[in-house]
Design a protein around this motif. Structure first.
Motif, PDB file in Angstrom:
ATOM      1  N   GLY A  24       0.801  -1.220   0.000  1.00 39.70           N
ATOM      2  CA  GLY A  24       0.000   0.000   0.000  1.00 39.70           C
ATOM      3  C   GLY A  24       0.829   1.264   0.000  1.00 39.70           C
ATOM      4  O   GLY A  24       2.059   1.230  -0.032  1.00 39.70           O
ATOM      5  N   ASN A  25       0.144   2.376   0.049  1.00 41.70           N
ATOM      6  CA  ASN A  25       0.793   3.689  -0.011  1.00 41.70           C
ATOM      7  C   ASN A  25       1.108   4.253   1.360  1.00 41.70           C
ATOM      8  O   ASN A  25       1.221   5.462   1.510  1.00 41.70           O
ATOM      9  CB  ASN A  25      -0.097   4.659  -0.795  1.00 41.70           C
ATOM     10  CG  ASN A  25      -0.227   4.251  -2.241  1.00 41.70           C
ATOM     11  OD1 ASN A  25       0.722   3.756  -2.831  1.00 41.70           O
ATOM     12  ND2 ASN A  25      -1.395   4.439  -2.811  1.00 41.70           N
ATOM     13  N   ILE A  26       1.229   3.409   2.348  1.00 44.67           N
ATOM     14  CA  ILE A  26       1.508   3.874   3.707  1.00 44.67           C
ATOM     15  C   ILE A  26       2.979   4.239   3.836  1.00 44.67           C
ATOM     16  O   ILE A  26       3.853   3.454   3.475  1.00 44.67           O
ATOM     17  CB  ILE A  26       1.142   2.785   4.731  1.00 44.67           C
ATOM     18  CG1 ILE A  26      -0.367   2.520   4.685  1.00 44.67           C
ATOM     19  CG2 ILE A  26       1.588   3.179   6.131  1.00 44.67           C
ATOM     20  CD1 ILE A  26      -0.787   1.303   5.468  1.00 44.67           C
ATOM     21  N   PHE A  79       3.721   6.873   9.707  1.00 46.30           N
ATOM     22  CA  PHE A  79       2.720   6.102  10.451  1.00 46.30           C
ATOM     23  C   PHE A  79       3.222   5.795  11.866  1.00 46.30           C
ATOM     24  O   PHE A  79       2.510   6.009  12.848  1.00 46.30           O
ATOM     25  CB  PHE A  79       2.388   4.814   9.697  1.00 46.30           C
ATOM     26  CG  PHE A  79       1.557   3.839  10.478  1.00 46.30           C
ATOM     27  CD1 PHE A  79       0.270   4.156  10.869  1.00 46.30           C
ATOM     28  CD2 PHE A  79       2.074   2.606  10.841  1.00 46.30           C
ATOM     29  CE1 PHE A  79      -0.500   3.259  11.605  1.00 46.30           C
ATOM     30  CE2 PHE A  79       1.311   1.698  11.567  1.00 46.30           C
ATOM     31  CZ  PHE A  79       0.029   2.023  11.950  1.00 46.30           C
ATOM     32  N   TYR A  82      -4.472  -1.589  11.752  1.00 44.23           N
ATOM     33  CA  TYR A  82      -4.415  -0.520  10.763  1.00 44.23           C
ATOM     34  C   TYR A  82      -3.986  -1.058   9.387  1.00 44.23           C
ATOM     35  O   TYR A  82      -4.606  -0.737   8.366  1.00 44.23           O
ATOM     36  CB  TYR A  82      -3.455   0.589  11.215  1.00 44.23           C
ATOM     37  CG  TYR A  82      -3.432   1.751  10.258  1.00 44.23           C
ATOM     38  CD1 TYR A  82      -4.353   2.770  10.353  1.00 44.23           C
ATOM     39  CD2 TYR A  82      -2.484   1.809   9.237  1.00 44.23           C
ATOM     40  CE1 TYR A  82      -4.353   3.830   9.456  1.00 44.23           C
ATOM     41  CE2 TYR A  82      -2.473   2.854   8.332  1.00 44.23           C
ATOM     42  CZ  TYR A  82      -3.410   3.859   8.460  1.00 44.23           C
ATOM     43  OH  TYR A  82      -3.406   4.904   7.569  1.00 44.23           O
ATOM     44  N   ASN A 137      -4.176  -4.076   8.199  1.00 41.02           N
ATOM     45  CA  ASN A 137      -5.208  -4.938   7.609  1.00 41.02           C
ATOM     46  C   ASN A 137      -6.354  -4.125   7.017  1.00 41.02           C
ATOM     47  O   ASN A 137      -7.002  -4.554   6.074  1.00 41.02           O
ATOM     48  CB  ASN A 137      -5.725  -5.942   8.624  1.00 41.02           C
ATOM     49  CG  ASN A 137      -4.830  -7.155   8.740  1.00 41.02           C
ATOM     50  OD1 ASN A 137      -4.204  -7.569   7.770  1.00 41.02           O
ATOM     51  ND2 ASN A 137      -4.764  -7.730   9.922  1.00 41.02           N
ATOM     52  N   GLN A 138      -6.607  -2.944   7.550  1.00 40.10           N
ATOM     53  CA  GLN A 138      -7.693  -2.099   7.044  1.00 40.10           C
ATOM     54  C   GLN A 138      -7.247  -1.176   5.917  1.00 40.10           C
ATOM     55  O   GLN A 138      -8.004  -0.893   5.000  1.00 40.10           O
ATOM     56  CB  GLN A 138      -8.285  -1.255   8.174  1.00 40.10           C
ATOM     57  CG  GLN A 138      -9.042  -2.071   9.189  1.00 40.10           C
ATOM     58  CD  GLN A 138      -9.535  -1.226  10.358  1.00 40.10           C
ATOM     59  OE1 GLN A 138      -9.266  -0.032  10.434  1.00 40.10           O
ATOM     60  NE2 GLN A 138     -10.241  -1.857  11.277  1.00 40.10           N
ATOM     61  N   HIS A 139      -5.989  -0.682   5.995  1.00 38.68           N
ATOM     62  CA  HIS A 139      -5.546   0.368   5.073  1.00 38.68           C
ATOM     63  C   HIS A 139      -4.336   0.009   4.228  1.00 38.68           C
ATOM     64  O   HIS A 139      -3.971   0.765   3.328  1.00 38.68           O
ATOM     65  CB  HIS A 139      -5.219   1.652   5.841  1.00 38.68           C
ATOM     66  CG  HIS A 139      -6.328   2.121   6.715  1.00 38.68           C
ATOM     67  ND1 HIS A 139      -7.445   2.753   6.217  1.00 38.68           N
ATOM     68  CD2 HIS A 139      -6.511   2.028   8.056  1.00 38.68           C
ATOM     69  CE1 HIS A 139      -8.259   3.043   7.219  1.00 38.68           C
ATOM     70  NE2 HIS A 139      -7.730   2.617   8.347  1.00 38.68           N
ATOM     71  N   GLY A 140      -3.670  -1.087   4.549  1.00 37.38           N
ATOM     72  CA  GLY A 140      -2.407  -1.427   3.894  1.00 37.38           C
ATOM     73  C   GLY A 140      -2.568  -2.128   2.613  1.00 37.38           C
ATOM     74  O   GLY A 140      -1.775  -2.242   1.763  1.00 37.38           O
TER      75      GLY A 140
END
Length: 109
Positions: free
Chosen positions: A64-66, A71, A104, A106-109
Motif C-alpha cells: 500500500g501507499n503507507i 505512520f 491498521y 489490515n484495514q488500510h495497507g
C-alpha cells in the motif's frame, strides 16, 4: 530445521516475528522466505532496557501507499517510507502497539 515458524504468526498479509522467544539469529529477510506473499513484516526484539518493534514492507511485492516512518511517528517511532521502528519499556506495551499496527495495516495497507 529452524525455529522460525514457531516464533512467527500470520495476520492476513502481515507476518509477526517475536524474536524475544529465542536467541537464534536470522537473516534480515527470513520472514519473506517463509511467507513470500506477505506485504508487511513486524519483528519484535528485546534489548537491555526494553523492546524494539521493526516494521517493513516486502521489497519483492507492491504494498500500500503507507509511509511507515510517518505512520509509526504517531506512536513515538519513526523511519522511512518502507521501514521504521519504535521502542517501549515493556513487552505488554510493545504488544499493544503491535495490535494497533496489525489492525491498521489490515484495514488500510
Amino acid at each position: 530445521k529452524t525455529i522460525f515458524p514457531k516464533i512467527s504468526r500470520l495476520y492476513n498479509d502481515i507476518s509477526l516475528v517475536d524474536k524475544t522467544k529465542t536467541k537464534a539469529l536470522f537473516p534480515r529477510f527470513m520472514e519473506y522466505y517463509f511467507n513470500p506473499k506477505i506485504n508487511y513484516s513486524i519483528v519484535i526484539e528485546s534489548f537491555e532496557g526494553g523492546y524494539h518493534l521493526k516494521l517493513g514492507k516486502n521489497p519483492w511485492r507492491p504494498a500500500g501507499n503507507i509511509n511507515i516512518g510517518k505512520f509509526l511517528a504517531k506512536y513515538g517511532g519513526g523511519g522511512h517510507v518502507d521501514v521504521g521502528g519504535l521502542e517501549r519499556k515493556s513487552k505488554k506495551e510493545i504488544l499493544k502497539v503491535v495490535d494497533k499496527v496489525i489492525q491498521y495495516l489490515n484495514q488500510h495497507g
